[in-house]
Design a protein around this motif. Sequence first.
Motif, short mmCIF file in Angstrom:
data_model
loop_
_atom_site.label_atom_id
_atom_site.label_comp_id
_atom_site.label_asym_id
_atom_site.label_seq_id
_atom_site.Cartn_x
_atom_site.Cartn_y
_atom_site.Cartn_z
N ASP A 1 0.86 -1.05 0.00
CA ASP A 1 -0.10 -0.05 -0.04
C ASP A 1 0.93 1.29 0.11
N THR B 1 -0.41 -7.22 0.00
CA THR B 1 -1.58 -8.06 -0.45
C THR B 1 -0.94 -9.26 -1.57
N GLU C 1 -9.87 -6.28 -1.74
CA GLU C 1 -8.63 -5.76 -1.20
C GLU C 1 -8.57 -4.56 -0.44
N VAL D 1 -7.47 -3.62 3.16
CA VAL D 1 -6.24 -3.04 3.44
C VAL D 1 -6.85 -1.81 4.34
#
Length: 335
Positions: free
Chosen positions: A211, A218, A301, A305
Amino acid sequence: MLSQVVELIEHKRFFAITSHMRPDGDSLGSSLGLYWLLRQLGKSVEVIMRDPAPQAYHKLPGACEVRTTQKVDREYDAVFVIECSDITRPGLENLEEQFVVNIDHHSTTALFGTVNWIDSTASAVGEMIYNLCKAVGVRVTREIAECVYTALLTDTGSFHYSNTTERTFKIASELVRAGVRPAKIAEAVFNSYSWNKLSLLSEVLSTARQDASGRIATLRQSLAMTARGGNADEDGIVNYPMSVGKIEAVAFLKEHEPGIYRTSLRSKGDVNVARVAEKFGGGGHRNAAGCTLYGTWEEAEEKIVALLQEAVERGAGAQHSSEPEELGQPQETVV
Ligand code: 5GP
Ligand code: MN
Protein backbone atom coordinates in the motif's frame (compact mmCIF):
# COMPACT_ATOMS: atom_id res chain seq x y z
CA MET A 1 -10.18 -28.64 32.52
CA LEU A 2 -7.18 -30.94 32.46
CA SER A 3 -8.40 -33.01 35.42
CA GLN A 4 -11.69 -33.74 33.62
CA VAL A 5 -9.79 -34.87 30.53
CA VAL A 6 -7.59 -37.16 32.62
CA GLU A 7 -10.61 -38.70 34.34
CA LEU A 8 -12.39 -39.24 31.05
CA ILE A 9 -9.37 -40.96 29.51
CA GLU A 10 -9.11 -43.22 32.52
CA HIS A 11 -12.78 -44.24 32.47
CA LYS A 12 -13.64 -44.52 28.78
CA ARG A 13 -12.07 -46.59 26.08
CA PHE A 14 -13.39 -45.99 22.54
CA PHE A 15 -12.13 -42.67 21.23
CA ALA A 16 -11.86 -40.59 18.07
CA ILE A 17 -9.72 -37.51 17.53
CA THR A 18 -10.39 -34.82 14.95
CA SER A 19 -9.30 -31.29 14.09
CA HIS A 20 -10.10 -28.51 11.65
CA MET A 21 -10.45 -28.77 7.89
CA ARG A 22 -7.17 -28.39 6.00
CA PRO A 23 -5.17 -29.63 8.98
CA ASP A 24 -1.81 -27.99 9.81
CA GLY A 25 1.21 -28.89 11.90
CA ASP A 26 -0.40 -28.25 15.27
CA SER A 27 -3.68 -29.96 14.45
CA LEU A 28 -1.98 -33.05 13.02
CA GLY A 29 0.93 -33.14 15.45
CA SER A 30 -1.36 -32.75 18.46
CA SER A 31 -3.97 -35.19 17.15
CA LEU A 32 -1.35 -37.85 16.46
CA GLY A 33 0.46 -37.16 19.74
CA LEU A 34 -2.84 -37.79 21.54
CA TYR A 35 -3.40 -40.87 19.37
CA TRP A 36 -0.11 -42.42 20.55
CA LEU A 37 -0.84 -41.43 24.15
CA LEU A 38 -4.20 -43.26 24.05
CA ARG A 39 -2.69 -46.25 22.27
CA GLN A 40 -0.09 -46.56 25.02
CA LEU A 41 -2.93 -46.76 27.54
CA GLY A 42 -4.47 -49.62 25.56
CA LYS A 43 -7.44 -47.57 24.35
CA SER A 44 -9.21 -47.97 21.05
CA VAL A 45 -8.64 -44.79 19.05
CA GLU A 46 -8.70 -43.43 15.52
CA VAL A 47 -7.91 -40.05 14.00
CA ILE A 48 -10.62 -38.84 11.62
CA MET A 49 -10.27 -35.72 9.47
CA ARG A 50 -12.30 -34.15 6.73
CA ASP A 51 -9.14 -33.41 4.66
CA PRO A 52 -5.99 -35.47 4.14
CA ALA A 53 -2.67 -34.50 5.72
CA PRO A 54 -0.56 -32.16 3.53
CA GLN A 55 2.70 -33.54 2.15
CA ALA A 56 4.74 -31.72 4.82
CA TYR A 57 3.24 -33.99 7.50
CA HIS A 58 3.31 -37.36 5.74
CA LYS A 59 6.33 -38.47 7.76
CA LEU A 60 4.66 -37.87 11.12
CA PRO A 61 4.33 -41.15 13.02
CA GLY A 62 0.77 -42.35 12.41
CA ALA A 63 0.03 -39.95 9.53
CA CYS A 64 -0.87 -42.86 7.25
CA GLU A 65 -3.50 -44.03 9.76
CA VAL A 66 -5.53 -40.83 9.58
CA ARG A 67 -8.95 -41.74 8.16
CA THR A 68 -10.54 -39.07 5.95
CA THR A 69 -14.30 -38.91 6.19
CA GLN A 70 -17.11 -36.37 5.80
CA LYS A 71 -19.07 -37.59 8.81
CA VAL A 72 -18.73 -39.25 12.17
CA ASP A 73 -20.04 -42.68 11.21
CA ARG A 74 -19.46 -44.56 14.47
CA GLU A 75 -20.50 -44.16 18.07
CA TYR A 76 -17.53 -43.25 20.29
CA ASP A 77 -17.27 -42.86 24.05
CA ALA A 78 -15.75 -39.45 23.30
CA VAL A 79 -14.46 -37.42 20.36
CA PHE A 80 -11.52 -35.07 20.99
CA VAL A 81 -11.75 -31.92 18.87
CA ILE A 82 -8.32 -30.31 18.58
CA GLU A 83 -7.78 -26.56 18.04
CA CYS A 84 -11.17 -25.64 16.60
CA SER A 85 -12.91 -22.33 17.22
CA ASP A 86 -16.34 -23.95 16.93
CA ILE A 87 -18.03 -27.29 16.27
CA THR A 88 -18.32 -26.65 12.51
CA ARG A 89 -14.55 -26.25 11.93
CA PRO A 90 -13.83 -30.00 11.62
CA GLY A 91 -16.40 -30.11 8.80
CA LEU A 92 -17.80 -33.45 10.04
CA GLU A 93 -21.50 -34.26 9.99
CA ASN A 94 -23.04 -35.74 13.14
CA LEU A 95 -20.19 -34.51 15.34
CA GLU A 96 -22.55 -32.61 17.62
CA GLU A 97 -24.30 -35.87 18.53
CA GLN A 98 -21.11 -37.24 20.12
CA PHE A 99 -19.60 -36.65 23.56
CA VAL A 100 -17.21 -33.88 22.50
CA VAL A 101 -14.00 -32.88 24.29
CA ASN A 102 -12.78 -29.47 23.09
CA ILE A 103 -8.99 -29.01 23.42
CA ASP A 104 -7.66 -25.67 22.26
CA HIS A 105 -5.20 -22.88 22.96
CA HIS A 106 -7.21 -20.07 21.39
CA SER A 107 -8.86 -17.97 24.08
CA THR A 108 -11.59 -17.07 21.58
CA THR A 109 -12.81 -20.66 21.13
CA ALA A 110 -16.50 -21.37 21.74
CA LEU A 111 -17.06 -23.73 24.69
CA PHE A 112 -18.82 -26.23 22.44
CA GLY A 113 -17.62 -29.41 24.17
CA THR A 114 -19.19 -31.38 26.99
CA VAL A 115 -15.68 -31.03 28.40
CA ASN A 116 -13.61 -27.96 27.43
CA TRP A 117 -9.88 -27.76 28.12
CA ILE A 118 -8.56 -24.40 26.97
CA ASP A 119 -5.06 -23.14 27.78
CA SER A 120 -4.39 -19.83 26.09
CA THR A 121 -0.85 -19.71 27.53
CA ALA A 122 0.19 -22.74 25.46
CA SER A 123 2.13 -21.85 22.31
CA ALA A 124 0.51 -24.82 20.55
CA VAL A 125 -2.00 -27.51 21.50
CA GLY A 126 1.11 -29.71 21.28
CA GLU A 127 2.28 -28.23 24.61
CA MET A 128 -1.04 -29.27 26.14
CA ILE A 129 -0.66 -32.83 24.82
CA TYR A 130 2.79 -32.96 26.39
CA ASN A 131 1.28 -31.83 29.71
CA LEU A 132 -1.45 -34.44 29.31
CA CYS A 133 1.19 -37.18 28.96
CA LYS A 134 2.65 -36.08 32.29
CA ALA A 135 -0.81 -35.87 33.89
CA VAL A 136 -1.85 -39.39 32.88
CA GLY A 137 1.61 -40.88 33.46
CA VAL A 138 2.32 -41.83 29.85
CA ARG A 139 5.96 -42.11 28.79
CA VAL A 140 6.85 -39.61 26.05
CA THR A 141 7.93 -42.05 23.36
CA ARG A 142 9.77 -41.01 20.20
CA GLU A 143 6.44 -41.14 18.30
CA ILE A 144 4.72 -38.78 20.72
CA ALA A 145 7.79 -36.54 20.86
CA GLU A 146 8.02 -36.18 17.07
CA CYS A 147 4.33 -35.32 16.80
CA VAL A 148 4.40 -32.79 19.62
CA TYR A 149 7.66 -31.23 18.40
CA THR A 150 6.13 -30.74 14.94
CA ALA A 151 3.16 -28.98 16.56
CA LEU A 152 5.47 -26.64 18.50
CA LEU A 153 7.75 -26.00 15.54
CA THR A 154 4.96 -25.05 13.16
CA ASP A 155 2.68 -23.09 15.51
CA THR A 156 5.58 -20.93 16.75
CA GLY A 157 6.84 -20.32 13.20
CA SER A 158 10.08 -22.18 14.00
CA PHE A 159 10.23 -20.50 17.42
CA HIS A 160 10.05 -17.05 15.78
CA TYR A 161 6.58 -15.88 16.92
CA SER A 162 5.79 -14.08 20.14
CA ASN A 163 3.94 -17.13 21.51
CA THR A 164 7.36 -18.80 21.99
CA THR A 165 8.09 -18.92 25.70
CA GLU A 166 10.59 -20.42 28.10
CA ARG A 167 8.13 -23.30 28.54
CA THR A 168 8.08 -23.93 24.80
CA PHE A 169 11.87 -24.35 24.78
CA LYS A 170 11.77 -26.45 27.95
CA ILE A 171 9.28 -28.85 26.39
CA ALA A 172 11.18 -28.84 23.08
CA SER A 173 14.31 -29.77 25.01
CA GLU A 174 12.49 -32.67 26.71
CA LEU A 175 11.25 -33.82 23.31
CA VAL A 176 14.79 -33.85 21.92
CA ARG A 177 15.81 -35.89 24.95
CA ALA A 178 12.98 -38.31 24.07
CA GLY A 179 14.46 -38.93 20.63
CA VAL A 180 13.45 -36.05 18.35
CA ARG A 181 16.07 -35.04 15.79
CA PRO A 182 15.23 -31.39 15.09
CA ALA A 183 17.02 -31.34 11.73
CA LYS A 184 15.08 -34.38 10.53
CA ILE A 185 11.71 -32.84 11.45
CA ALA A 186 12.61 -29.45 9.96
CA GLU A 187 13.70 -31.18 6.75
CA ALA A 188 10.45 -33.15 6.51
CA VAL A 189 8.22 -30.16 7.28
CA PHE A 190 9.94 -27.30 5.46
CA ASN A 191 11.75 -28.96 2.54
CA SER A 192 8.70 -30.75 1.26
CA TYR A 193 7.71 -28.51 -1.66
CA SER A 194 6.79 -30.10 -4.97
CA TRP A 195 7.89 -28.37 -8.17
CA ASN A 196 4.22 -27.39 -8.64
CA LYS A 197 4.34 -25.60 -5.32
CA LEU A 198 7.42 -23.64 -6.36
CA SER A 199 5.59 -22.61 -9.55
CA LEU A 200 2.50 -21.62 -7.56
CA LEU A 201 4.70 -19.61 -5.18
CA SER A 202 6.27 -17.72 -8.07
CA GLU A 203 2.85 -16.93 -9.57
CA VAL A 204 1.37 -15.75 -6.27
CA LEU A 205 4.46 -13.67 -5.41
CA SER A 206 4.21 -11.97 -8.79
CA THR A 207 0.90 -10.45 -7.55
CA ALA A 208 2.52 -8.90 -4.43
CA ARG A 209 1.58 -5.25 -3.92
CA GLN A 210 2.31 -2.80 -1.12
CA ASP A 211 0.00 0.00 0.00
CA ALA A 212 1.03 3.66 -0.10
CA SER A 213 2.59 3.41 3.37
CA GLY A 214 4.71 0.42 2.38
CA ARG A 215 3.61 -1.32 5.59
CA ILE A 216 0.86 -3.54 4.19
CA ALA A 217 1.19 -6.15 1.46
CA THR A 218 -1.42 -8.10 -0.48
CA LEU A 219 -1.16 -11.34 -2.43
CA ARG A 220 -3.65 -12.98 -4.75
CA GLN A 221 -4.19 -16.57 -5.79
CA SER A 222 -6.72 -16.87 -8.60
CA LEU A 223 -8.70 -19.96 -9.54
CA ALA A 224 -6.53 -20.27 -12.65
CA MET A 225 -3.35 -20.33 -10.55
CA THR A 226 -4.86 -22.99 -8.28
CA ALA A 227 -5.73 -25.09 -11.34
CA ARG A 228 -2.22 -24.71 -12.80
CA GLY A 229 -0.77 -25.64 -9.40
CA GLY A 230 -2.34 -29.09 -9.58
CA ASN A 231 -2.39 -30.45 -6.05
CA ALA A 232 0.01 -27.83 -4.62
CA ASP A 233 -1.24 -26.14 -1.44
CA GLU A 234 -0.68 -22.48 -0.54
CA ASP A 235 0.52 -23.16 3.01
CA GLY A 236 3.27 -20.78 4.08
CA ILE A 237 3.06 -18.50 1.03
CA VAL A 238 1.39 -15.73 3.08
CA ASN A 239 4.57 -15.40 5.13
CA TYR A 240 6.88 -14.35 2.29
CA PRO A 241 6.02 -10.61 2.28
CA MET A 242 6.72 -10.57 6.03
CA SER A 243 10.40 -10.96 5.19
CA VAL A 244 10.34 -7.31 4.03
CA GLY A 245 11.43 -5.36 7.11
CA LYS A 246 8.94 -2.55 6.66
CA ILE A 247 5.91 -4.77 6.05
CA GLU A 248 3.76 -5.11 9.20
CA ALA A 249 0.67 -6.91 7.87
CA VAL A 250 -0.16 -9.17 4.95
CA ALA A 251 -3.47 -10.21 3.40
CA PHE A 252 -3.39 -13.23 1.11
CA LEU A 253 -6.64 -13.60 -0.87
CA LYS A 254 -7.26 -17.00 -2.38
CA GLU A 255 -10.16 -17.12 -4.82
CA HIS A 256 -12.45 -19.90 -3.66
CA GLU A 257 -15.23 -19.26 -6.18
CA PRO A 258 -15.60 -16.22 -8.43
CA GLY A 259 -16.13 -13.28 -6.05
CA ILE A 260 -15.37 -15.28 -2.87
CA TYR A 261 -11.90 -15.14 -1.30
CA ARG A 262 -10.54 -17.18 1.61
CA THR A 263 -8.20 -14.72 3.21
CA SER A 264 -5.17 -15.33 5.41
CA LEU A 265 -3.87 -12.46 7.50
CA ARG A 266 -0.46 -12.16 9.15
CA SER A 267 1.10 -9.38 11.20
CA LYS A 268 4.06 -8.45 13.34
CA GLY A 269 4.20 -7.38 17.00
CA ASP A 270 1.22 -5.45 18.33
CA VAL A 271 -0.68 -5.32 15.05
CA ASN A 272 -3.83 -7.31 15.78
CA VAL A 273 -5.20 -9.09 12.71
CA ALA A 274 -7.58 -11.30 14.73
CA ARG A 275 -9.60 -8.14 15.35
CA VAL A 276 -9.64 -7.38 11.62
CA ALA A 277 -10.69 -10.95 10.75
CA GLU A 278 -13.52 -10.81 13.30
CA LYS A 279 -14.99 -7.81 11.49
CA PHE A 280 -15.46 -10.10 8.49
CA GLY A 281 -16.85 -13.04 10.50
CA GLY A 282 -13.48 -14.80 10.85
CA GLY A 283 -11.01 -15.05 13.71
CA GLY A 284 -7.69 -16.47 14.83
CA HIS A 285 -4.69 -15.17 16.71
CA ARG A 286 -3.35 -11.65 17.04
CA ASN A 287 -0.60 -12.29 14.48
CA ALA A 288 -2.29 -14.98 12.33
CA ALA A 289 -5.96 -14.96 11.43
CA GLY A 290 -8.35 -15.63 8.60
CA CYS A 291 -11.72 -14.65 7.16
CA THR A 292 -13.74 -14.72 3.93
CA LEU A 293 -14.11 -11.66 1.68
CA TYR A 294 -16.59 -11.00 -1.16
CA GLY A 295 -16.75 -8.83 -4.29
CA THR A 296 -14.29 -8.03 -7.04
CA TRP A 297 -10.59 -8.40 -6.29
CA GLU A 298 -10.30 -4.63 -5.97
CA GLU A 299 -13.30 -4.29 -3.64
CA ALA A 300 -12.15 -7.11 -1.40
CA GLU A 301 -8.60 -5.77 -1.21
CA GLU A 302 -9.73 -2.23 -0.57
CA LYS A 303 -11.89 -3.32 2.39
CA ILE A 304 -9.22 -5.43 4.02
CA VAL A 305 -6.36 -2.99 3.41
CA ALA A 306 -8.34 -0.12 4.97
CA LEU A 307 -8.85 -2.12 8.17
CA LEU A 308 -5.27 -3.36 8.18
CA GLN A 309 -4.10 0.26 7.95
CA GLU A 310 -6.12 1.05 11.09
CA ALA A 311 -4.71 -2.02 12.82
CA VAL A 312 -1.14 -1.05 11.90
CA GLU A 313 -1.67 2.49 13.22
CA ARG A 314 -3.22 1.18 16.43
CA GLY A 315 -0.38 -1.33 16.78
CA ALA A 316 2.25 1.37 16.36
CA GLY A 317 0.61 3.33 19.19
CA ALA A 318 0.35 0.36 21.54
CA GLN A 319 2.63 -0.03 24.55
CA HIS A 320 5.10 -2.85 23.99
CA SER A 321 4.84 -5.22 26.91
CA SER A 322 8.11 -6.52 28.30
CA GLU A 323 6.46 -9.91 28.86
CA PRO A 324 6.49 -12.42 26.00
CA GLU A 325 3.07 -12.13 24.44
CA GLU A 326 1.02 -15.22 23.90
CA LEU A 327 -0.69 -15.72 20.59
CA GLY A 328 -3.86 -16.88 22.18
CA GLN A 329 -4.04 -14.42 25.07
CA PRO A 330 -7.26 -12.54 25.75
CA GLN A 331 -7.00 -9.30 23.88
CA GLU A 332 -7.76 -5.80 25.06
CA THR A 333 -10.90 -4.10 23.86
CA VAL A 334 -10.58 -1.94 20.77
CA VAL A 335 -11.18 1.69 21.58
P1 5GP B 1 -4.58 -19.61 8.13
O1 5GP B 1 -4.34 -18.28 7.53
O2 5GP B 1 -3.29 -20.33 8.37
O3 5GP B 1 -5.60 -20.41 7.40
O4 5GP B 1 -5.21 -19.34 9.56
C1 5GP B 1 -4.52 -18.60 10.54
C2 5GP B 1 -5.22 -18.69 11.87
O5 5GP B 1 -6.52 -18.11 11.76
C3 5GP B 1 -5.46 -20.10 12.40
O6 5GP B 1 -5.29 -20.06 13.80
C4 5GP B 1 -6.89 -20.39 12.04
O7 5GP B 1 -7.45 -21.29 12.92
C5 5GP B 1 -7.53 -19.02 12.12
N1 5GP B 1 -8.62 -18.88 11.14
C6 5GP B 1 -8.50 -18.88 9.78
N2 5GP B 1 -9.68 -18.70 9.20
C7 5GP B 1 -10.58 -18.58 10.19
C8 5GP B 1 -12.00 -18.36 10.22
O8 5GP B 1 -12.67 -18.25 9.20
N3 5GP B 1 -12.57 -18.30 11.47
C9 5GP B 1 -11.85 -18.41 12.61
N4 5GP B 1 -12.50 -18.33 13.79
N5 5GP B 1 -10.53 -18.60 12.62
C10 5GP B 1 -9.89 -18.68 11.43
MN1 MN C 1 -2.51 -24.12 17.12
